[in-house]
Design an enzyme around this catalytic site. Sequence first.
Site, PDB file in Angstrom:
ATOM      1  N   ASP A  17       0.832  -1.206   0.000  1.00 11.80           N
ATOM      2  CA  ASP A  17       0.000   0.000   0.000  1.00 11.80           C
ATOM      3  C   ASP A  17       0.869   1.258   0.000  1.00 11.80           C
ATOM      4  OD1 ASP A  17      -2.301   1.478   0.039  1.00 11.80           O
ATOM      5  OD2 ASP A  17      -2.798   1.068   2.133  1.00 11.80           O
ATOM      6  N   ASN A  65     -10.595  -3.042  -6.498  1.00 10.72           N
ATOM      7  CA  ASN A  65      -9.775  -2.051  -7.221  1.00 10.72           C
ATOM      8  C   ASN A  65     -10.363  -1.636  -8.575  1.00 10.72           C
ATOM      9  OD1 ASN A  65      -6.564  -3.234  -5.937  1.00 10.72           O
ATOM     10  ND2 ASN A  65      -7.831  -1.544  -5.243  1.00 10.72           N
TER      11      ASN A  65
HETATM   12  C1  FPP Z   1      -1.934   0.108  -3.368  1.00 14.51           C
HETATM   13  O1  FPP Z   1      -1.466   1.437  -3.303  1.00 14.51           O
HETATM   14  C2  FPP Z   1      -1.344  -0.596  -4.510  1.00 14.51           C
HETATM   15  C3  FPP Z   1      -2.052  -1.183  -5.528  1.00 14.51           C
HETATM   16  C4  FPP Z   1      -3.515  -1.191  -5.579  1.00 14.51           C
HETATM   17  C5  FPP Z   1      -1.355  -1.803  -6.667  1.00 14.51           C
HETATM   18  C6  FPP Z   1      -0.174  -2.645  -6.371  1.00 14.51           C
HETATM   19  C7  FPP Z   1       0.559  -2.894  -7.614  1.00 14.51           C
HETATM   20  C8  FPP Z   1       1.904  -2.885  -7.771  1.00 14.51           C
HETATM   21  C9  FPP Z   1       2.847  -2.710  -6.668  1.00 14.51           C
HETATM   22  C10 FPP Z   1       2.484  -2.980  -9.122  1.00 14.51           C
HETATM   23  C11 FPP Z   1       2.673  -4.274  -9.783  1.00 14.51           C
HETATM   24  C12 FPP Z   1       2.789  -5.513  -9.032  1.00 14.51           C
HETATM   25  C13 FPP Z   1       3.307  -6.656  -9.551  1.00 14.51           C
HETATM   26  C14 FPP Z   1       3.275  -7.899  -8.759  1.00 14.51           C
HETATM   27  C15 FPP Z   1       3.909  -6.726 -10.881  1.00 14.51           C
HETATM   28  P1  FPP Z   1      -2.502   2.617  -3.481  1.00 14.51           P
HETATM   29  O2  FPP Z   1      -2.597   2.943  -4.911  1.00 14.51           O
HETATM   30  O3  FPP Z   1      -3.807   2.244  -2.842  1.00 14.51           O
HETATM   31  O4  FPP Z   1      -1.816   3.761  -2.681  1.00 14.51           O
HETATM   32  P2  FPP Z   1      -2.521   4.932  -1.864  1.00 14.51           P
HETATM   33  O5  FPP Z   1      -3.265   4.278  -0.723  1.00 14.51           O
HETATM   34  O6  FPP Z   1      -1.372   5.755  -1.399  1.00 14.51           O
HETATM   35  O7  FPP Z   1      -3.422   5.663  -2.803  1.00 14.51           O
END
Ligand code: FPP
Length: 240
Positions: A17, A65
């Site tokens: 996250d 998501n």
């Molecule tokens: C949460 O941060 C993250 C995600 C929903 C996406 C995770 C994806 C990756 C790390 C990239 C690719 C992964 C692989 C395995 C190739 P957020 O966007 O909710 O952050 P925030 O809470 O700060 O808005």
Amino acid sequence: MPEENVSVPKHVAIIMDGNGRWAKKRHLPRVMGHHEGVRAVERTVRAARDAGIAHLSLYAFSTENWKRSPSEVGGLMGLFRYYVSSKIDALKAEGARIRFAGNLAALPEDIRQLLRKAEGETASCTAIDMVVCLNYGGRQEILEAINAFLEDRSRNTLSDSERPYLTEELLRRYFYLSDLPDPDLIIRTSGELRMSNFWLWQGAYSELYFCDTFWPDFGEEELEKALRSYAERERRYGGA
Ligand code: FPP
């Protein structure tokens, strides 16, 4: 046989996250945070393997998501495409097997094909089992498992001893990856203190570790801190 080192978790699960906030802090579009998140994934897989962790599961895209903006969902799908099409050789060189857990049927067909290819090509790697949770939701996994059981029961494909009630052992057989052991340790980055529908059943007795680091800044050092914290815990599974 060497004694099992119980202070090293067998299965570490991570809720990655803070990508969006990492990008916002730098006045960058959110998708840049996800890009940088891929580098953190690469660092963490290597560090986990070197630490002797057998299974590493990563929550990459939840069933919720899809509610994000079309451009962010598109950006994430593009990243998954990029990762599974260009990193197979690197994963193989590191001895990493990659597998996916989630409702993959709802993903675009070209991505599904790439996922199958990556799974096939890395199937014989044994240094670490990397599980990417894509379109994963714990509630959905449990519901899908129950419905698959009911279908088998109505088709009479179960043995007498498996009918008519579900047991924990039987339900597990219907989960996305029925051979994956429960996570010993679940890490969540970015300071949020929630499970967000991750490994709901499997995480019943997991140790939890929260850190303030945004996912793109996570790596070997942060993983080591989490592992040190885990090693100090006493797991009782409800016992005294
Ligand atoms: C949460 O941060 C993250 C995600 C929903 C996406 C995770 C994806 C990756 C790390 C990239 C690719 C992964 C692989 C395995 C190739 P957020 O966007 O909710 O952050 P925030 O809470 O700060 O808005």
